[in-house]
Write an enzyme that holds these catalytic residues in place. Structure first.
Site, mmCIF file in Angstrom:
data_model
loop_
_atom_site.group_PDB
_atom_site.id
_atom_site.type_symbol
_atom_site.label_atom_id
_atom_site.label_comp_id
_atom_site.label_asym_id
_atom_site.label_seq_id
_atom_site.Cartn_x
_atom_site.Cartn_y
_atom_site.Cartn_z
ATOM 1 N N GLN A 3 0.862 -1.171 0.000
ATOM 2 C CA GLN A 3 0.000 0.000 0.000
ATOM 3 C C GLN A 3 0.901 1.224 0.000
ATOM 4 O OE1 GLN A 3 -2.609 -1.449 3.335
ATOM 5 N NE2 GLN A 3 -4.224 -0.521 2.111
ATOM 6 N N SER A 4 0.435 2.303 -0.612
ATOM 7 C CA SER A 4 1.342 3.396 -0.960
ATOM 8 C C SER A 4 1.805 4.234 0.222
ATOM 9 C CB SER A 4 0.679 4.311 -1.996
ATOM 10 O OG SER A 4 0.431 3.586 -3.188
ATOM 11 N N THR A 5 0.951 4.428 1.233
ATOM 12 C CA THR A 5 1.292 5.342 2.322
ATOM 13 C C THR A 5 0.913 4.728 3.667
ATOM 14 O OG1 THR A 5 -0.878 6.432 2.258
ATOM 15 C CG2 THR A 5 0.857 7.330 0.823
#
Length: 251
Positions: A3-5
């Site tokens: 997941q990106s963040t």
């Protein structure tokens, strides 16, 4: 898994649960040993961050330890074609399958390789489109003069997003005295020396308070120059004075 963040890791729990559930699907398809790689949770797949999980995945594929690579979609493995096609090439060399929510792909087959290439391209395009939309929205804020993250001391940001002069007369007078001493003495350094010799504090806004909270302290020459060079005190909004440049050195 990726997941990106960190925000997505904390709040987008359904996506994380779906990715963990891939281990169960692998077992249903007959894989006797399933390894979950989740070191990249909270890391972007755009190629701008180090991703130890992705590196571990590539190493396992290169060593022939993986029979298949599972992911919800191509964007979970990579958001740039460089990493994505590198993984596809390695899977083709080691006869490793790529499996997502849509199907099972053998990178050695031309049709499957074509579909995987399109998935990677769309993943990269989607990220670029999101960046473009965010940039256009930000530039719209710039055109309206709303793009100041922190207002300078002496100003406050209203609930409507406007920037107004603070009603605190003590702060107003302190800022005026900085400009008056600069004009009188002719340099920021001399103005700083005068304030420090006279033990007269200068206000400074507390970050994250929209200018509402002010702290006082003895000024430095850098602080005085920062106030003198700020276009807000002349009633102007300036944007674009600095820019980022990318330079490749030694490869």
């Amino acid at each position: 898994m990726r997941q990106s963040t960190p925000y997505q890791v904390r709040n987008h729990l359904e996506s994380k649960e779906l990715q963990y559930a891939l281990a169960g699907r692998a077992e249903q398809l007959g894989f006797c040993k399933v390894v979950v790689i989740d070191e990249d949770l909270g890391r972007s797949g755009a190629g701008t961050q180090e991703r130890p999980g992705f590196g571990r995945l590539l190493a396992s594929v290169c060593q022939g330890l993986a029979g298949a690579v599972f992911a919800l979609e191509a964007s979970r493995l990579a958001r740039n074609n460089r990493d994505w096609h590198h993984l596809v090439d390695l899977c083709a060399l080691t006869e490793t399958l790529l499996i997502d929510s849509d199907g099972v792909y053998d990178p050695r087959q031309l049709n499957d390789r074509l579909v995987l290439g399109l998935k990677g391209t769309m993943s990269e395009f989607e990220l670029g489109l999101l960046r473009q939309r965010a940039r256009e929205a930000f530039e719209q804020k710039v055109r309206r003069g709303f793009a100041l993250w922190e207002v300078p001391v002496g100003f406050i940001r209203t609930e409507e997003g406007q920037i107004e002069m603070t009603p605190d007369r003590q702060v107003q007078q302190a800022i005026r005295s900085v400009f008056q001493k600069f004009h009188q003495l002719g340099s920021a350094r001399q103005a700083t020396i005068w304030f420090r010799e006279e033990q007269i504090p200068v206000p400074k806004t507390k970050p994250g308070t929209a200018g509402q909270e002010v702290v006082w302290g003895m000024p430095s020459s850098g602080r005085i120059r920062q106030m003198l060079n700020n276009p807000c005190y002349a009633g102007a909004f300036a944007y674009g004075k600095t820019a980022a440049r990318t330079r490749i050195e030694d490869g």
